[in-house]
Design a protein around this motif. Structure first.
Motif, short mmCIF file in Angstrom:
data_model
loop_
_atom_site.label_atom_id
_atom_site.label_comp_id
_atom_site.label_asym_id
_atom_site.label_seq_id
_atom_site.Cartn_x
_atom_site.Cartn_y
_atom_site.Cartn_z
N VAL A 181 56.23 85.35 25.60
CA VAL A 181 56.30 84.87 26.99
C VAL A 181 57.40 85.61 27.74
O VAL A 181 58.53 85.70 27.27
CB VAL A 181 56.57 83.36 27.01
CG1 VAL A 181 56.64 82.86 28.46
CG2 VAL A 181 55.50 82.60 26.25
N THR A 182 57.07 86.15 28.90
CA THR A 182 58.04 86.86 29.73
C THR A 182 58.00 86.31 31.16
O THR A 182 57.05 85.64 31.56
CB THR A 182 57.73 88.37 29.76
OG1 THR A 182 56.40 88.58 30.25
CG2 THR A 182 57.85 88.97 28.37
N TRP A 183 59.04 86.62 31.92
CA TRP A 183 59.11 86.18 33.31
C TRP A 183 58.19 87.04 34.17
O TRP A 183 58.09 88.25 33.98
CB TRP A 183 60.54 86.28 33.82
CG TRP A 183 61.46 85.23 33.26
CD1 TRP A 183 62.25 85.33 32.15
CD2 TRP A 183 61.65 83.91 33.78
NE1 TRP A 183 62.93 84.15 31.95
CE2 TRP A 183 62.60 83.27 32.92
CE3 TRP A 183 61.14 83.21 34.86
CZ2 TRP A 183 63.02 81.96 33.13
CZ3 TRP A 183 61.58 81.91 35.08
CH2 TRP A 183 62.50 81.29 34.23
N GLN A 184 57.52 86.39 35.13
CA GLN A 184 56.61 87.07 36.04
C GLN A 184 56.92 86.65 37.48
O GLN A 184 57.56 85.63 37.73
CB GLN A 184 55.16 86.70 35.72
CG GLN A 184 54.75 86.91 34.27
CD GLN A 184 54.65 88.36 33.88
OE1 GLN A 184 54.37 89.21 34.74
NE2 GLN A 184 54.86 88.66 32.60
N ASP A 185 56.48 87.46 38.44
CA ASP A 185 56.61 87.07 39.84
C ASP A 185 55.78 85.82 40.10
O ASP A 185 54.65 85.71 39.62
CB ASP A 185 56.14 88.20 40.76
CG ASP A 185 57.06 89.41 40.72
OD1 ASP A 185 58.24 89.23 40.33
OD2 ASP A 185 56.61 90.52 41.07
N ALA A 186 56.35 84.90 40.84
CA ALA A 186 55.67 83.63 41.09
C ALA A 186 54.61 83.76 42.18
O ALA A 186 54.78 84.53 43.13
CB ALA A 186 56.69 82.57 41.50
N ASP A 187 53.54 83.03 42.00
CA ASP A 187 52.53 82.87 43.05
C ASP A 187 52.82 81.52 43.70
O ASP A 187 52.51 80.46 43.14
CB ASP A 187 51.13 82.89 42.45
CG ASP A 187 50.04 82.77 43.51
OD1 ASP A 187 50.35 82.40 44.66
OD2 ASP A 187 48.86 83.01 43.19
N ALA A 188 53.44 81.54 44.85
CA ALA A 188 53.92 80.30 45.47
C ALA A 188 52.79 79.34 45.81
O ALA A 188 53.01 78.13 45.90
CB ALA A 188 54.72 80.62 46.74
N SER A 189 51.57 79.85 45.98
CA SER A 189 50.46 78.98 46.33
C SER A 189 49.72 78.46 45.10
O SER A 189 48.90 77.54 45.20
CB SER A 189 49.46 79.71 47.24
OG SER A 189 48.93 80.85 46.56
N ALA A 190 50.00 79.05 43.94
CA ALA A 190 49.44 78.58 42.67
C ALA A 190 50.54 78.67 41.63
O ALA A 190 50.50 79.46 40.70
CB ALA A 190 48.23 79.41 42.26
N LEU A 191 51.56 77.84 41.85
CA LEU A 191 52.75 77.89 41.01
C LEU A 191 52.39 77.65 39.55
O LEU A 191 51.58 76.76 39.23
CB LEU A 191 53.74 76.83 41.50
CG LEU A 191 55.16 76.90 40.93
CD1 LEU A 191 55.84 78.22 41.31
CD2 LEU A 191 55.99 75.72 41.44
#
Length: 413
Positions: A266-276
């Motif tokens: 598991v790694t950090w990814q850019d967030a999708d603010a509309s589908a958190l």
């Protein structure tokens, strides 16, 4: 312990059923099907399917006891056993209730000298009676401790609230993945847990499963993906072998098998603010979108799905957890009933208490628990995210897992 007996407290009136030989401890088959890719090499087995004479001899408690009787005090001392992992441990059983093989120990500790401190497995007569025992293995370079593994066997508590906070912080984190292949547990590069079959251990009301959990180093430590992958494999083998050793010690039949492969690290990814967190319909409030720009999601389709949300720093600000395993959901019983202002919903109930909200819904598969926690204050200096996100999180996640329409009403301010 004879094969047809269970330890005290392992089932109703101490008579919980065993699991048929050749099946997984949960009553389902756990042997890997033929074919399919694998990223693991299976140990070589003689053509006749039987281990070597030396290995059979070393696996014999009688032979080991006779050897130890002739060399009393050679390696034993004050509850610990020491040996190098590149030599055969001729004295005493294998580490951690005769469960961990030499190959697994070498995976974790290399050829360094190790010391084992092991408690016998029996239900605690003091305190809450939930603990069965602990095993600790420490490796040394010269006289300096290099690495330590701790194995715990205990029943998770829901009635007193003792396991609803600290245990999930370590063992239900977003860095963990499901073991898959019918194994009720999760693992990361530093932590892992596996539930024992309820037919062997039993389970009371408001109690979680009895688990074997393993810890190595600091929880949540982030290292390179390649090293994390290697440590996860070693920790998974350790976890499965330890669980099987405990099952045998409890006098139950059946065994788990290590998964052939694990999900990606598991790694950090850019967030999708509309589908958190990858959940359709769950939106992050606009005021926090610049600050909370990254997410990571672990657990997948396992016992629990965990999403952590943060910013430029690796420490998460927000954690949201969906627990779909009915037994595991019980560890939040205290928080859903007695910890904060009441939360009402379509099929369930919960509590909202400052930086933490817990909601328990009734789904077709049994109880499901949704948890929203704000771990740190935002740049605005507030802890408002818990209440802001709980209703939307429950509705969106209930829809994602097929739990049906679920609407949550927060207590009036």
């Amino acid at each position: 312990m004879s094969e047809d007996k269970h330890p005290e407290g392992t089932g109703p009136e101490g008579t919980g059923p065993t699991v048929p030989e050749g099946t997984g401890p949960d009553g389902t088959g756990t042997s890997a099907p033929e074919g399919g890719g694998t990223d693991r090499e299976e140990p070589a087995v003689p053509a006749d399917g039987r281990p070597s004479f030396v290995r059979r001899l070393l696996r014999s408690r009688t032979a080991r006891a006779a050897t130890a009787a002739g060399l009393v005090g050679a390696l034993l001392g004050a509850g610990a056993v020491a040996w190098r992992t590149d030599t055969l441990p001729l004295l005493g059983p294998a580490p951690c209730w005769d469960s961990l093989g030499g190959g697994t120990v070498s995976e974790l500790f290399g050829d360094r000298r190790i010391e084992v401190d092991e408690q016998s497995l029996q239900k605690s007569r003091q305190g809450d009676g939930l603990s069965y025992g602990q095993c600790r293995i420490t490796s040394f370079k010269n006289d300096r401790a290099i690495r330590q593994l701790t194995v715990n066997v205990h029943q998770l508590d829901g009635l007193r609230g003792s396991d609803g906070r600290q245990w999930p912080e370590e063992f239900l984190a977003a860095g963990m993945v499901s073991l898959g292949e019918g194994l009720p547990g999760m693992v990361s590069s530093t932590r892992g847990w596996l539930a024992l079959p309820q037919g062997c251990t039993g389970r009371g009301e408001f109690s979680g499963p009895t688990v074997v959990d393993v810890g190595m180093g600091r929880a949540g430590l982030e290292i390179s993906t390649e090293l994390a992958r290697e440590d996860r494999v070693a920790l998974t083998d350790t976890l499965v072998e330890a669980a099987n050793g405990v099952i045998r010690s409890f006098g139950c039949s059946g065994s788990y098998r290590s998964p052939r492969s694990l999900p990606a690290v598991v790694t950090w990814q850019d967030a999708d603010a509309s589908a958190l967190c990858g959940t359709k319909g769950l939106a992050l409030p606009a005021a926090y979108r610049k600050e909370l720009s990254r997410t990571r999601v672990g657990g997948g389709d396992g016992p629990a799905r965990v999403c952590e949300v943060g910013g430029s720093y690796r420490d998460p600000v927000l954690r949201m957890t969906t627990v779909v395993d009915p037994a595991l959901a019980e560890i939040y019983s205290w928080d859903a009933l007695r910890s904060g202002a009441p939360v009402k919903g379509t099929t369930g109930y919960g509590k909202l208490a400052g930086n933490r909200a817990v909601y328990r819904a009734s789904c077709q598969t049994g109880p499901v628990v949704f948890v929203v926690e704000q771990l740190r204050q935002t740049g605005k200096g507030d802890f408002a995210l818990t209440g802001d996100l709980l209703p939307g999180y429950v509705t969106a996640e209930a829809g994602r897992i097929g739990c049906g329409a679920e609407k949550v009403t927060l207590p009036r301010a």
